[in-house]
Design a protein around this motif. Structure first.
Motif, PDB file in Angstrom:
ATOM      1  N   SER A   1     -33.838 -49.445  41.892  1.00 23.49           N
ATOM      2  CA  SER A   1     -32.845 -49.385  40.652  1.00 23.49           C
ATOM      3  C   SER A   1     -31.370 -48.902  41.186  1.00 23.49           C
ATOM      4  O   SER A   1     -30.322 -49.052  40.823  1.00 23.49           O
ATOM      5  CB  SER A   1     -33.308 -48.360  39.537  1.00 23.49           C
ATOM      6  OG  SER A   1     -33.577 -47.227  39.846  1.00 23.49           O
ATOM      7  N   ARG A   2     -31.342 -47.669  41.807  1.00 28.92           N
ATOM      8  CA  ARG A   2     -30.198 -46.814  42.219  1.00 28.92           C
ATOM      9  C   ARG A   2     -29.489 -47.872  43.259  1.00 28.92           C
ATOM     10  O   ARG A   2     -28.148 -47.967  43.217  1.00 28.92           O
ATOM     11  CB  ARG A   2     -30.536 -45.682  43.002  1.00 28.92           C
ATOM     12  CG  ARG A   2     -31.028 -44.559  41.971  1.00 28.92           C
ATOM     13  CD  ARG A   2     -30.965 -43.323  42.827  1.00 28.92           C
ATOM     14  NE  ARG A   2     -31.434 -42.067  41.961  1.00 28.92           N
ATOM     15  CZ  ARG A   2     -31.587 -41.067  42.245  1.00 28.92           C
ATOM     16  NH1 ARG A   2     -30.600 -40.521  43.082  1.00 28.92           N
ATOM     17  NH2 ARG A   2     -32.035 -39.959  41.161  1.00 28.92           N
TER      18      ARG A   2
ATOM     19  N   LYS B   1     -36.339 -38.562  44.168  1.00 26.53           N
ATOM     20  CA  LYS B   1     -37.324 -38.767  43.457  1.00 26.53           C
ATOM     21  C   LYS B   1     -38.809 -38.119  43.912  1.00 26.53           C
ATOM     22  O   LYS B   1     -39.619 -37.597  43.328  1.00 26.53           O
ATOM     23  CB  LYS B   1     -37.741 -40.479  43.883  1.00 26.53           C
ATOM     24  CG  LYS B   1     -38.997 -40.802  43.107  1.00 26.53           C
ATOM     25  CD  LYS B   1     -38.999 -40.792  41.530  1.00 26.53           C
ATOM     26  CE  LYS B   1     -40.143 -41.364  40.809  1.00 26.53           C
ATOM     27  NZ  LYS B   1     -40.055 -41.302  39.232  1.00 26.53           N
TER      28      LYS B   1
ATOM     29  N   GLU C   1     -37.376 -46.495  42.057  1.00 30.78           N
ATOM     30  CA  GLU C   1     -36.229 -45.567  42.016  1.00 30.78           C
ATOM     31  C   GLU C   1     -35.338 -45.891  42.760  1.00 30.78           C
ATOM     32  O   GLU C   1     -33.855 -46.002  42.524  1.00 30.78           O
ATOM     33  CB  GLU C   1     -36.743 -44.122  42.146  1.00 30.78           C
ATOM     34  CG  GLU C   1     -35.586 -43.261  42.134  1.00 30.78           C
ATOM     35  CD  GLU C   1     -34.973 -43.110  40.503  1.00 30.78           C
ATOM     36  OE1 GLU C   1     -33.855 -42.313  40.401  1.00 30.78           O
ATOM     37  OE2 GLU C   1     -35.622 -43.354  39.498  1.00 30.78           O
TER      38      GLU C   1
END
Length: 453
Positions: free
Chosen positions: A203-204, A181, A200
């Motif tokens: 979510s991962r 990111k 980010e």
């Protein structure tokens, strides 16, 4: 200057350390035969014997095994997950949180995992879009949500820290997500807004730990929170350059605030000065009024005094004028009297001058008569003197005359001019014994001298 890549060396060392950390520290065979994980006392003794000098990690679960032989009981803390399996059984006999059970070391095996929330500290050395180094510090908190899935897919076999390998795996995934990111963001974006990185990373990690839905059940974990603690620029020069605009702006704001404060202070000072000046002007006005009153009083007094003086001066001037008038009249009378006296004196002077002229004429006549008589008498005297001289000269002898002539010869010779020529004059032709003869001879000499001259 060295050509080695420091960043590459650091990455290689981190990779080697990660590989070493991912290797599970299994339980020793003697302890496995005993039928369970070693106790903290046994682990401490083993560590001291091996010379490691490390105390057991706090993530190890403290379980108590009671009984003897095949009739043992495993007591599990209430905040720990446990799975109990037996030889020949496809499914575990006990799976859950804080489940205690009977244990036969010959046929049974169990695994105890902490059920408390785990915290992973992350230090990700990233490269941003401008190819500048940025250190991102974050932490991830997670717990076991479905232990029946987690113990099958994750490695909890570390004797000292069952959560170590799982934490390392999640940490590596979190660092990879942060670096991916950050590589798409600029330095200013990373420092100013960390929410995209958090979103980010969340979510991962949730896709890996909790599953993406459908048939994928994930790892049986749940991500509690993901936070970015701090983002630090690796280059101190770049960090200073990034801070300069803000510092300059803050300096400008501070300077404007100082100017505002100075303006406020100056305005307050001007207000105070204006008040003081107003009070001073009021005081000066009052003093001026008092001075004006005093001046008016003094002016009235001076005017009265001046009026009195003027009246006195007018009276004095009038008296002086009267005195001058009387004086002028007296002077005029005196002048008239003086003119009369001068006329009388002139008349007398004329009379005296006429008398003096008459007397002078008479005196001159008398003087002329006296002078005439004196001249007549003097002529008579001269005639008488000449007669006497002639008588005396006639009475002198020839010898006496010659003696006088001889005595006066040097004087006569000295007065005679130098002769240009020599002439001889013979004296003796006449009678030198008489005066007439001597005079004749002298006349002859003088004529000779004159002719020669």
């Amino acid at each position: 200057m060295s050509n080695t890549n420091t960043y590459l060396d650091q990455v290689v060392r981190q990779q080697e350390r990660l590989e070493a950390d991912l290797r599970s520290k299994r339980v020793a065979p003697a302890q496995a035969a005993a039928g369970g994980p070693p106790s903290p006392r046994d682990r401490s003794r083993a560590a001291i014997a091996e010379g490691a000098g490390q105390q057991p990690t706090p993530n190890a679960v403290e379980v108590r095994v009671t009984g003897f032989g095949r009739w043992k009981t495993v007591l599990v803390p209430p905040n720990a997950f446990v799975v109990h399996t037996r030889r020949g059984k496809a499914e575990p006999l006990h799976v859950g949180l804080g489940v205690s059970f009977r244990y036969n070391p010959a046929t049974d095996s169990y695994l105890v995992v902490p059920g408390a929330m785990q915290t992973i500290l992350i230090n990700a050395y990233c490269i941003c879009r401008e190819l500048q180094g940025v250190l991102v510090q974050a932490y991830v908190q997670w717990i076991i949500q479905d232990f029946s899935t987690a113990y099958r897919r994750l490695d909890f076999g570390d004797a000292e820290d069952p959560m170590r390998v799982v934490n390392l795996q999640l940490k590596e995934q979190a660092e990879a997500a942060i670096k991916d990111k950050v590589s798409t963001l600029g330095v200013a974006d990373v420092l100013s807004d960390k929410q995209p990185i958090i979103e980010e990373l969340t979510s991962r990690l949730r896709a890996v730990a909790e599953g993406s839905g459908g048939a994928d059940e994930g790892l049986g974990l749940r991500i509690v929170t993901v936070q970015i603690k701090e983002a630090v620029v690796s280059s101190s020069r770049l960090w200073e350059n990034l801070q300069k605009p803000y510092r300059s702006e803050q300096g400008r704001i501070a300077r404007l605030a100082e100017l505002g404060a100075e303006d406020a202070v100056a305005e307050r000072e001007l207000t105070g000065q204006r008040q003081r000046e107003t009070q001073r002007i009021g005081s000066e006005r009052e003093l001026a009024d008092l001075r004006a009153q005093r001046a008016a009083h003094e002016f009235d007094r001076e005017a009265a005094e001046a009026l009195r003086r003027s009246q006195r001066e007018q009276e004095d001037a009038r008296a002086l004028a009267d005195l001058q008038d009387a004086t002028n009249r007296h002077a005029l009378a005196l002048e008239r009297q003086l003119a009369a006296e001068e006329a009388e004196i002139g008349r007398l002077r004329i009379e005296r001058e006429a008398e003096l002229t008459r007397l002078t004429a008479e005196a001159e006549l008398l003087l002329a008569a006296a002078r005439a008589r004196a001249a007549h008498e003097r002529a008579l005297l001269d005639v008488e003197r000449e007669r006497l001289r002639a008588d005396i000269a006639n009475a002198q002898s020839a010898e006496n005359l010659q003696a006088q002539l001889i005595d006066r010869l040097p004087e006569i010779v000295a007065k005679l001019p130098k002769p240009a020529e020599l002439r001889s004059v013979t004296i003796g032709g006449t009678d030198g014994t008489t005066v007439a003869g001597l005079i004749a001879e002298l006349s002859t000499v003088v004529n000779a001298l004159r002719s020669g001259h």
